[in-house]
Scaffold this motif. Structure first.
Motif, PDB file in Angstrom:
ATOM      1  N   THR A 135       5.103   0.868   4.851  1.00 24.37           N
ATOM      2  CA  THR A 135       6.012   0.437   3.783  1.00 24.37           C
ATOM      3  C   THR A 135       7.151  -0.458   4.284  1.00 24.37           C
ATOM      4  O   THR A 135       7.924  -0.974   3.481  1.00 24.37           O
ATOM      5  CB  THR A 135       6.602   1.664   3.055  1.00 24.37           C
ATOM      6  N   ALA A 172      -8.176  14.849  -0.935  1.00 18.36           N
ATOM      7  CA  ALA A 172      -7.673  13.994   0.148  1.00 18.36           C
ATOM      8  C   ALA A 172      -7.225  14.856   1.328  1.00 18.36           C
ATOM      9  O   ALA A 172      -6.587  15.892   1.137  1.00 18.36           O
ATOM     10  CB  ALA A 172      -6.509  13.151  -0.356  1.00 18.36           C
ATOM     11  N   ASP A 173      -7.583  14.436   2.530  1.00 19.14           N
ATOM     12  CA  ASP A 173      -7.134  15.144   3.736  1.00 19.14           C
ATOM     13  C   ASP A 173      -5.659  14.851   3.969  1.00 19.14           C
ATOM     14  O   ASP A 173      -5.189  13.746   3.703  1.00 19.14           O
ATOM     15  CB  ASP A 173      -7.951  14.693   4.950  1.00 19.14           C
ATOM     16  N   SER A 174      -4.948  15.852   4.501  1.00 22.47           N
ATOM     17  CA  SER A 174      -3.510  15.663   4.693  1.00 22.47           C
ATOM     18  C   SER A 174      -3.226  14.732   5.872  1.00 22.47           C
ATOM     19  O   SER A 174      -4.116  14.414   6.653  1.00 22.47           O
ATOM     20  CB  SER A 174      -2.829  17.014   4.893  1.00 22.47           C
ATOM     21  N   HIS A 175      -1.964  14.313   5.958  1.00 21.57           N
ATOM     22  CA  HIS A 175      -1.508  13.393   7.014  1.00 21.57           C
ATOM     23  C   HIS A 175      -2.282  12.078   7.005  1.00 21.57           C
ATOM     24  O   HIS A 175      -2.789  11.635   8.019  1.00 21.57           O
ATOM     25  CB  HIS A 175      -1.610  14.069   8.389  1.00 21.57           C
ATOM     26  N   THR A 176      -2.383  11.484   5.846  1.00 20.23           N
ATOM     27  CA  THR A 176      -3.153  10.245   5.761  1.00 20.23           C
ATOM     28  C   THR A 176      -2.339   9.063   5.236  1.00 20.23           C
ATOM     29  O   THR A 176      -2.844   7.959   5.175  1.00 20.23           O
ATOM     30  CB  THR A 176      -4.386  10.444   4.839  1.00 20.23           C
ATOM     31  N   SER A 177      -1.068   9.324   4.862  1.00 17.93           N
ATOM     32  CA  SER A 177      -0.306   8.204   4.305  1.00 17.93           C
ATOM     33  C   SER A 177       0.336   7.331   5.385  1.00 17.93           C
ATOM     34  O   SER A 177       0.929   6.311   5.077  1.00 17.93           O
ATOM     35  CB  SER A 177       0.753   8.703   3.310  1.00 17.93           C
ATOM     36  N   HIS A 178       0.188   7.731   6.660  1.00 14.82           N
ATOM     37  CA  HIS A 178       0.789   6.932   7.736  1.00 14.82           C
ATOM     38  C   HIS A 178       0.258   5.503   7.798  1.00 14.82           C
ATOM     39  O   HIS A 178       0.921   4.607   8.283  1.00 14.82           O
ATOM     40  CB  HIS A 178       0.528   7.606   9.091  1.00 14.82           C
ATOM     41  N   GLY A 179      -0.948   5.341   7.301  1.00 12.71           N
ATOM     42  CA  GLY A 179      -1.532   4.004   7.367  1.00 12.71           C
ATOM     43  C   GLY A 179      -0.859   3.021   6.434  1.00 12.71           C
ATOM     44  O   GLY A 179      -1.058   1.811   6.552  1.00 12.71           O
ATOM     45  N   ASN A 180      -0.062   3.526   5.517  1.00 11.23           N
ATOM     46  CA  ASN A 180       0.589   2.641   4.559  1.00 11.23           C
ATOM     47  C   ASN A 180       1.960   2.231   5.095  1.00 11.23           C
ATOM     48  O   ASN A 180       2.937   2.971   4.979  1.00 11.23           O
ATOM     49  CB  ASN A 180       0.723   3.381   3.215  1.00 11.23           C
ATOM     50  N   TYR A 227       8.110   1.845   8.593  1.00  7.18           N
ATOM     51  CA  TYR A 227       8.186   2.513   7.288  1.00  7.18           C
ATOM     52  C   TYR A 227       9.482   2.254   6.533  1.00  7.18           C
ATOM     53  O   TYR A 227       9.530   2.437   5.321  1.00  7.18           O
ATOM     54  CB  TYR A 227       7.997   4.030   7.468  1.00  7.18           C
ATOM     55  N   GLU A 230      12.567   8.116   3.402  1.00  6.57           N
ATOM     56  CA  GLU A 230      11.272   7.926   4.059  1.00  6.57           C
ATOM     57  C   GLU A 230      11.060   8.946   5.173  1.00  6.57           C
ATOM     58  O   GLU A 230       9.931   9.172   5.593  1.00  6.57           O
ATOM     59  CB  GLU A 230      11.187   6.514   4.683  1.00  6.57           C
ATOM     60  N   GLY A 231      12.148   9.483   5.680  1.00 10.40           N
ATOM     61  CA  GLY A 231      12.039  10.362   6.844  1.00 10.40           C
ATOM     62  C   GLY A 231      11.680   9.577   8.087  1.00 10.40           C
ATOM     63  O   GLY A 231      10.943  10.062   8.952  1.00 10.40           O
ATOM     64  N   CYS A 232      12.210   8.339   8.194  1.00  5.92           N
ATOM     65  CA  CYS A 232      11.789   7.513   9.331  1.00  5.92           C
ATOM     66  C   CYS A 232      12.931   7.241  10.316  1.00  5.92           C
ATOM     67  O   CYS A 232      12.789   6.421  11.211  1.00  5.92           O
ATOM     68  CB  CYS A 232      11.143   6.217   8.847  1.00  5.92           C
TER      69      CYS A 232
END
Lengths: 400, 86, 293
Positions: free
Chosen positions: B19, B9-17, B63, B46-48
Motif C-alpha cells: 500500500t 482465505a489463508d491468514s497472513h496473506t495481505s502482505h503482498g499488497n 506499506y 497500518e501497523g508499519c
C-alpha cells in the motif's frame, strides 16, 4: 420394533441420533413439535448439544452458520415465513459451503396468511444452493435426516441439505415407524470432521470479499458440488438400504411405471394418495404409474427423462405455483426434455394450495382426463370464488 | 491456485499488497529528539512503524500510506511529512 | 511472513482510518486465542480482499445484520466442543451493523447471555456505502442522505444511545472508548475478556473520508470529541456507572466541529451559531449526566 409416534417427534429422534452439537430454532407452526421435542431431549441430556433459543429465524440460521463454521454439526428447522426470513442467510450458508441440515415443514406462504400445507416455501428457495429432498411419509422423513448429514458432509459435496416434509400431513400425523438406535446411527454416520473451520491453531478467514476475478468460479464450484451430489444421494440411499433395509429411491423412485402410458409425477406426502388412485385404475386395466421426485435440487434431469421416456402423458401435481409462469416442477421437467425426441405430453396440475384436500377422486379425474380443466393449470377451483355472479333478471331488465 | 470450498482465505496473506504505492507525502523520521514514547507506533493504522533501536523509530515504506498521523501526534516534532518525489 | 502479527499490513483502509487503528488495537489486546466475526462494512472489505486477508486469527464475515448471531453460534459450538475455556469470541460491527440493521441480533445475543465481547466501531454513518446517515450519526451532521441545505441542518436526530440499550439488558459490562486513548481500549478489552457473559464496547473512530477531515487529524479529532463532552467515555458494570474519563476543562464544541467538513455548514449558514449552541447543550448534558468534570 415399530413405535407409534408423531412425525415431528420421529424426526426429532432421528436428529438426536445424528449427534448434533448445536441446535437453534425459532418457533413457527407447523415446525414447533420438532424443536419442542429436541429442546426436551437436550434438557434431559439425551444428546450433548447446545440448544440456542433465538429471537428470529434470521438468527436461527445465523447461529447454525456460526456453529457449523466452528466445526460443530448443526441443525435447525423452520417453514414458510421463517424460511423466507432466513433467505439471505440460506444463500450465505451454501456459499460458505457449510453442510447444515434443516427440516422444512412445508407450509403455504402469506398473504393471505395460511398455516396449512403446500410446498411454495421450499420450492421458492430453489436457487439458494441447498440440496432439497422431499419425504413421502414419516419413516422416510426420519431416515432422510441421517442421509442428509451424510450427503451434505461428503467432501465432494459440502452443501447444506433441506429435508422437506409436508406440514401437518406428516409433521402432526402419528404413524408406526422404526426409530434408529444410537449404535446404528453411529455406524452409518461418521462424526463431522471439516478440513477448514474457525480454529485459533490454524486461523483462516471465512466470508472474504470475492471480486469479479473469482466470484464466478465460486458459483461454478457450487454447481459442480451439486452435480457431484447426484451420485452421492444415490450412494447414500443404497448404503442406508444395505444397513437398515429401507429404500425410498435415491433421486427418484417409481411405482408401477414400467408399462405406464399415463404417469403422475409429484413430491412429498401426496404420493401416498396418488398410489391409491393408481392402484384403483390399474385394477380397471388402465396403464398408469407414478414417478416420485425425491431430490428437487439437484434436479435429476437424466433420471426423470429416462423414467418417463415410455410415457405418453405426464401429469405433474404441483403444490406451488410460479405466478406468471405456472407449475414449477412441470416447467423443469419440460426443460429437462428439451431437445430430446419422443417427448411425452407434460401437463402441470396445481393442486392442494394452502392445505386444500387432495382426494383420490381428484387424482383419478386428472389421470383419466375427466377432471375440470377450465382454470388454466389450477385444479378444483371454486367458480363462485373467482367469477362475478351472473346478473339477476331484474338487473338485466333494469339495464336494458 | 484452486479455490477452497467457500473461498476460504489463508491468514497472513495481505502482505503482498504494498500500500506504500498510495503515498503522496512520506514521513521522515528524524531520529533526533525522539523520547521513545511510541505514539507513532501505537497510532499507525497500518501497523508499519517500528523501533530500530532505543529512541530510534522508522516506518516500512512498503506499506506506509502517508496519512501523517505519526507526524501530528509526535510531541517533539521529530517526524516530518515531505512531498515524495517518485 | 510475520506470523505473530494478528492484524497485518497490506489492508486497504483509507489514509488515517480510525476503524483500522482501533481494530488493530482490540486484536492486539485480545490475542491469538480468539475467534472473530464482523458485520459487512468497511472493516470486512478492507481486510479480506480475497485471496488476501489481514486477519491472523480465525475470522468470519457472514452478513450485515448477523455478526452477533453468528458469534452466538460460535460460542455455542465452542461450549459443545469443550473449547470454551481456551477460546474467546469477539464480535465486531460498525455503527450501522450494530445500532440499526443488527440491533435485533445484538439484543438476542445479550439476552441469551452468550460469552461474547461485541465491539462496535462507531464512525457515525454508513461509510462503506458512501457516507449515508445511521442511527449513530450525530445531530446536525451533513451526510449523503441527510445533506445540509436551504431547509436542512443535516441529520435531524440525535445519536441513538446504544450503550444504555445494552446496559438495559442487564449484561455485566458496557463501555465506551475512543481510538484517541489506546490505553483505555487496552484496559477495557482486557477487563471485558476477563468477564464471563455478554460484553459491549463502543469505540469512537473518526473516518476522514466521511467526516471530511484531514487524515493526519484522526487522533486529534477523536480526542476533541471526548474533551468537548460530545463522546463521553465511561463504563457500566452490572448496571452501575463505575468509571468515567474526566474532562476537567471542557473544550467548546466549535473546536471539534470546525475540523470536519461534515459540520462546515454550521459555520457558513445564517443561524449556524444557534445550531452550534444546540450541539453545545448536548455536550453539556453529557458532562452533567456522566459527571465528567
Amino acid at each position: 420394533m415399530k413405535t407409534f409416534i408423531e412425525g415431528s417427534r420421529a424426526v426429532a429422534d432421528a436428529v438426536t441420533v445424528c449427534r448434533p452439537k448445536v441446535i437453534s430454532a425459532y418457533p413457527i407452526t407447523p415446525q414447533t413439535h420438532i424443536v419442542e421435542e429436541l429442546a426436551k431431549i437436550v434438557a434431559n441430556g439425551k444428546v450433548k448439544a447446545e440448544f440456542v433459543n433465538v429471537e428470529s429465524e434470521f438468527s436461527a440460521a445465523s447461529v447454525v452458520l456460526g456453529s457449523c463454521a466452528t466445526g460443530a454439526r448443526s441443525y435447525t428447522a423452520t417453514t414458510a415465513q421463517g424460511l423466507f426470513l432466513m433467505a439471505e442467510v440460506l444463500f450465505n450458508i451454501s456459499g460458505m459451503r457449510l453442510p447444515i441440515v434443516m427440516t422444512c415443514a412445508n407450509r403455504a406462504v402469506s398473504a393471505p396468511i395460511n398455516i396449512w400445507n403446500d410446498q411454495q416455501d421450499s420450492l421458492s428457495m430453489r436457487d439458494s444452493g441447498w440440496i432439497q429432498l422431499y419425504a413421502e411419509d414419516n419413516q422416510e422423513a426420519l431416515d432422510m435426516h441421517l442421509q442428509a448429514y451424510k450427503i451434505g458432509e461428503n467432501k465432494g459435496v459440502l452443501l447444506p441439505v433441506m429435508v422437506c416434509m409436508d406440514g401437518f400431513i406428516l409433521t402432526h400425523s402419528y404413524e408406526p415407524v422404526e426409530l434408529i438406535s444410537q449404535e446404528d446411527a453411529d455406524r452409518f454416520l461418521p462424526s463431522y470432521q471439516p478440513e477448514d473451520y474457525l480454529n485459533p491453531d490454524n486461523p483462516v478467514t471465512m466470508g472474504a470479499m470475492v471480486g469479479p476475478e473469482a466470484y464466478m468460479e465460486t458459483r461454478y464450484l457450487m454447481q459442480e458440488a451439486m452435480e457431484n451430489s447426484v451420485k452421492v444421494i444415490e450412494d447414500v440411499a443404497n448404503e442406508f438400504n444395505n444397513q437398515f433395509g429401507r429404500y425410498y429411491g435415491g433421486l427418484i423412485d417409481t411405482y408401477k411405471l414400467e408399462d405406464a402410458e399415463t404417469v403422475i409425477v409429484s413430491l412429498g406426502s401426496v404420493l401416498g394418495t396418488v398410489k391409491d388412485a393408481v392402484d384403483s385404475l390399474r385394477e380397471k386395466g388402465e396403464k398408469v404409474g407414478v414417478l416420485k421426485v425425491r431430490s428437487f435440487r439437484p434436479f435429476p434431469k437424466d433420471a426423470i427423462c429416462e423414467a418417463l421416456k415410455g410415457a405418453k402423458k405426464v401429469h405433474v401435481l404441483e403444490k406451488a405455483v410460479s405466478i406468471g409462469m405456472g407449475g414449477i416442477v412441470s416447467s423443469e421437467i419440460k426443460a429437462a426434455f428439451c431437445g430430446k425426441t419422443g417427448v411425452p405430453e407434460i401437463v402441470g396440475s396445481i393442486i392442494g394450495l394452502g392445505g386444500r384436500d387432495i382426494t383420490v377422486e381428484t387424482i383419478i379425474g386428472i389421470l383419466n382426463g375427466s377432471g375440470d380443466s377450465s382454470y388454466d393449470q389450477f385444479i378444483d377451483i371454486k367458480k363462485e370464488l373467482v367469477e362475478d355472479p351472473e346478473p339477476s333478471d331484474e338487473a338485466v331488465a333494469a339495464n336494458a | 491456485m484452486k479455490l477452497k470450498p467457500g473461498a476460504i482465505a489463508d491468514s497472513h496473506t495481505s502482505h503482498g499488497n504494498l500500500t506504500g504505492s498510495w503515498r503522496t507525502f512520506k514521513p521522515v523520521y528524524k531520529q533526533k529528539d525522539c523520547t521513545g514514547c511510541k505514539l507513532c507506533v501505537i497510532n499507525c493504522p497500518e501497523g508499519c512503524v517500528f523501533e530500530v533501536e532505543d529512541r530510534k523509530y522508522t516506518c516500512n515504506l512498503k506499506y506506509c500510506k502517508g496519512c501523517g498521523i505519526c507526524a501530528v501526534e509526535c510531541h517533539v516534532n521529530d517526524i516530518e511529512m515531505i512531498l515524495e518525489d517518485k | 511472513m510475520i506470523k505473530d502479527n494478528l492484524f497485518d499490513c497490506g489492508h486497504t483502509a483509507c489514509l488515517g482510518c480510525g476503524e483500522a487503528l482501533a481494530a488493530k488495537r482490540v486484536l492486539q489486546v485480545a490475542g491469538k486465542d480468539v475467534i472473530t466475526t464482523d458485520a459487512t462494512g468497511c472493516l470486512e472489505v478492507f481486510t479480506t480482499r480475497y485471496p488476501e486477508t489481514s486477519w491472523g486469527v480465525p475470522f468470519i464475515h457472514s452478513l450485515f445484520e448477523n455478526s452477533a448471531a453468528v458469534a452466538s453460534g460460535i460460542e455455542a459450538a465452542l461450549k459443545a466442543l469443550g473449547k470454551a475455556d481456551e477460546v474467546k469470541v469477539l464480535a465486531q460491527g460498525g455503527d450501522g451493523g450494530t445500532a440499526d440493521i443488527g440491533l435485533q441480533a445484538l439484543s438476542g445475543m445479550f439476552e441469551r447471555g452468550h460469552d461474547v465481547l461485541y465491539v462496535c466501531y462507531d464512525n457515525e454513518a454508513y461509510m462503506n456505502t458512501g457516507v449515508q446517515r445511521s442511527g449513530l450519526t450525530p445531530f446536525d451532521t451533513a451526510t449523503a442522505t441527510s445533506p445540509a441545505g436551504k431547509y436542512s441542518w443535516g441529520n435531524e436526530h440525535r445519536k441513538k444511545d446504544i450503550p444504555a440499550i445494552a446496559a438495559a439488558h442487564g449484561i455485566p459490562y458496557v463501555a465506551t472508548s475512543s481510538v484517541a486513548f489506546p490505553r483505555d481500549i487496552e484496559n477495557k478489552v482486557k477487563k471485558a475478556l476477563s468477564i464471563t457473559g455478554p460484553k459491549y464496547i463502543q469505540i469512537h473512530v473518526p473516518c476522514p473520508l466521511g467526516w471530511r477531515s484531514k487524515p493526519e487529524n484522526t487522533i486529534k479529532i477523536a480526542m476533541l470529541a471526548v474533551k468537548t463532552g460530545l463522546f463521553p467515555i465511561y463504563e457500566i458494570e452490572n448496571g452501575d456507572l463505575t468509571g468515567v474519563r474526566k474532562v476537567s476543562e471542557p473544550v467548546p464544541v466549535e473546536e471539534y466541529l470546525k475540523l470536519q467538513g461534515r459540520f462546515a455548514h454550521l459555520f457558513k449558514k445564517d443561524g449556524g451559531k444557534d445550531e452550534i449552541k444546540k450541539i453545545q447543550e448536548l455536550a453539556d448534558r453529557n458532562i452533567k449526566k456522566f459527571r465528567l468534570n
